[in-house]
Enzyme design. Structure first.
Site, short mmCIF file in Angstrom:
data_model
loop_
_atom_site.label_atom_id
_atom_site.label_comp_id
_atom_site.label_asym_id
_atom_site.label_seq_id
_atom_site.Cartn_x
_atom_site.Cartn_y
_atom_site.Cartn_z
N ARG A 83 -19.31 -36.28 -112.25
CA ARG A 83 -20.40 -35.61 -111.45
C ARG A 83 -21.47 -35.22 -112.63
NH1 ARG A 83 -17.83 -29.15 -110.81
NH2 ARG A 83 -16.95 -29.19 -112.92
N SER A 131 -21.47 -27.01 -108.70
CA SER A 131 -20.42 -27.86 -108.41
C SER A 131 -20.59 -29.17 -108.43
CB SER A 131 -19.26 -27.30 -107.28
OG SER A 131 -19.11 -26.09 -107.53
N GLU A 152 -23.32 -27.21 -93.18
CA GLU A 152 -23.63 -28.76 -93.39
C GLU A 152 -24.28 -29.48 -92.37
OE1 GLU A 152 -20.52 -26.96 -96.11
OE2 GLU A 152 -21.02 -26.82 -93.86
N PHE A 163 -16.20 -31.22 -97.03
CA PHE A 163 -17.26 -30.56 -96.03
C PHE A 163 -18.32 -31.09 -95.54
CE2 PHE A 163 -15.04 -27.22 -99.24
CZ PHE A 163 -14.44 -27.04 -98.07
N HIS A 192 -16.09 -34.44 -105.50
CA HIS A 192 -14.80 -33.69 -105.19
C HIS A 192 -14.32 -34.60 -104.12
CE1 HIS A 192 -17.10 -30.72 -107.27
NE2 HIS A 192 -15.92 -29.98 -107.35
N ASP A 239 -7.86 -26.37 -105.51
CA ASP A 239 -8.20 -26.04 -104.00
C ASP A 239 -7.16 -26.37 -102.92
OD1 ASP A 239 -9.82 -24.01 -105.00
OD2 ASP A 239 -11.65 -25.53 -104.99
N ARG A 257 -14.57 -35.48 -109.27
CA ARG A 257 -15.24 -34.43 -110.00
C ARG A 257 -15.52 -34.66 -111.50
NH1 ARG A 257 -12.65 -29.53 -111.83
NH2 ARG A 257 -14.15 -27.92 -111.69
#
Length: 312
Positions: free
Chosen positions: A10, A37, A58, A83, A108, A116, A166
């Site tokens: 990232r 993030s 989104e 998401f 991610h 998570d 990530r």
């Protein structure tokens, strides 16, 4: 750009995106409250008037990006992979059907959001995205390939799903001398007896497995297939004919993902025995992405096991 200068995937994405923004004033970035993030925040710091945070919405993010593309801008959607799938209907209907120039650069993905748990771990997204007409699907292997491929992705006309993790980015393509092309696979290691094919960070395990298999006298090729759609049919067919055996590995469900895309080519061009390594269920919480890859058997040890099955 200096390939391999960023360890984190990232980080490579965020910093490379800024450089591209300096070169092209039509690039705009849209995110759903995950700029920090995804590291899209680097773009916000440099170009605040070309950065749009729509909040945790989104579907609106996708439609807003589509509108910007319709008036000639070059929108880059930066969001979590999981998401982004919440807006699959809008991606299909607003971007795919209209063949709009929107780049979905997601982070991610896979097990990379290890802490998570399964609600945040996208393991089905490649399967979902490669079914949409007009879309291309690309999965860079490491931070070096992000630096190498992202400029090509942004310049390409039409919708693209660009899948990243990530932090975890073991060196796979660092130091390699090649120009990234959409639709092309790359030989990381040549071999005659067996071919391991895959995409993403798990290719590190493929190379590790190939090294051990060589010690057993099994000449093993390792093929990086970063473009899942359109896939490099010629290279896949060539190694099917050359080695007669294929193991696929991916940080994604084995149903509809990288292995399935490769198998679709093999079964039509030159059928050979295959084994598939990837996810078959939901993820779980863990301290690291590496821990989850090992827990689910997406690692060098399991690649070797499947390879030896094919060699019997």
């Amino acid at each position: 750009m200096l390939q391999g200068s960023f360890y984190s995937i990232r980080e490579a994405f965020g910093r490379t995106l800024v450089k591209l923004g300096e070169e092209d004033k039509d690039i705009v970035v849209i995110t759903a409250d995950v700029g920090d993030s995804t590291r899209a925040s680097y773009f916000r710091e440099k170009f605040p008037d070309r950065y749009f945070n729509v909040g945790i919405s989104e579907q609106d993010m996708v439609n807003f990006a589509a509108g910007l593309a319709a008036v000639g801008k070059k929108p880059v959607v930066a969001n979590f992979a999981m998401f982004t799938m919440r807006a699959w209907e809008q991606i299909r209907n607003t971007t795919g059907r209209m063949n709009l120039n929107v780049k979905f650069t997601v982070t991610h993905a896979g097990y990379s959001d290890s802490g998570d748990g399964s609600s945040h771990q996208a393991l089905e997204d490649i399967a979902l995205m490669r079914t949409i007409p007009n879309f291309k699907v690309v999965v860079p292997a490491d931070a070096a390939e992000v630096e190498r491929s992202l400029p090509v992705i942004i310049k390409e006309q039409g919708p693209i799903y660009y899948r990243m993790g990530r932090e975890y980015s073991p060196s796979i393509t660092t130091g390699m001398d090649y120009k990234f092309e959409i639709g092309k696979a790359y030989v990381l290691k040549d071999g005659d007896d067996l071919a391991i094919m895959g995409a993403g960070v798990v290719l590190w395990d493929a190379l590790k497995a190939a090294e051990e298999l060589e010690k057993m006298g099994i000449s093993t090729a390792v093929i990086n297939v970063p473009t899942i759609k359109p896939i490099d049919e010629n290279t896949i067919e060539y190694y099917a004919r050359k080695t007669g055996r294929i193991v696929t590995v991916e940080e994604h469900t084995i149903y509809g993902g990288v292995g399935s895309a490769i198998a679709e080519v093999v079964v039509q061009k030159y059928p050979v025995p295959m084994r598939f390594i990837g996810s078959t269920t939901f993820g779980r919480s863990a301290r690291s992405q590496r821990e989850l890859l090992d827990y689910y058997g997406i690692n060098a040890e399991n690649i070797i096991k499947k390879a030896l099955e094919l060699m019997k």
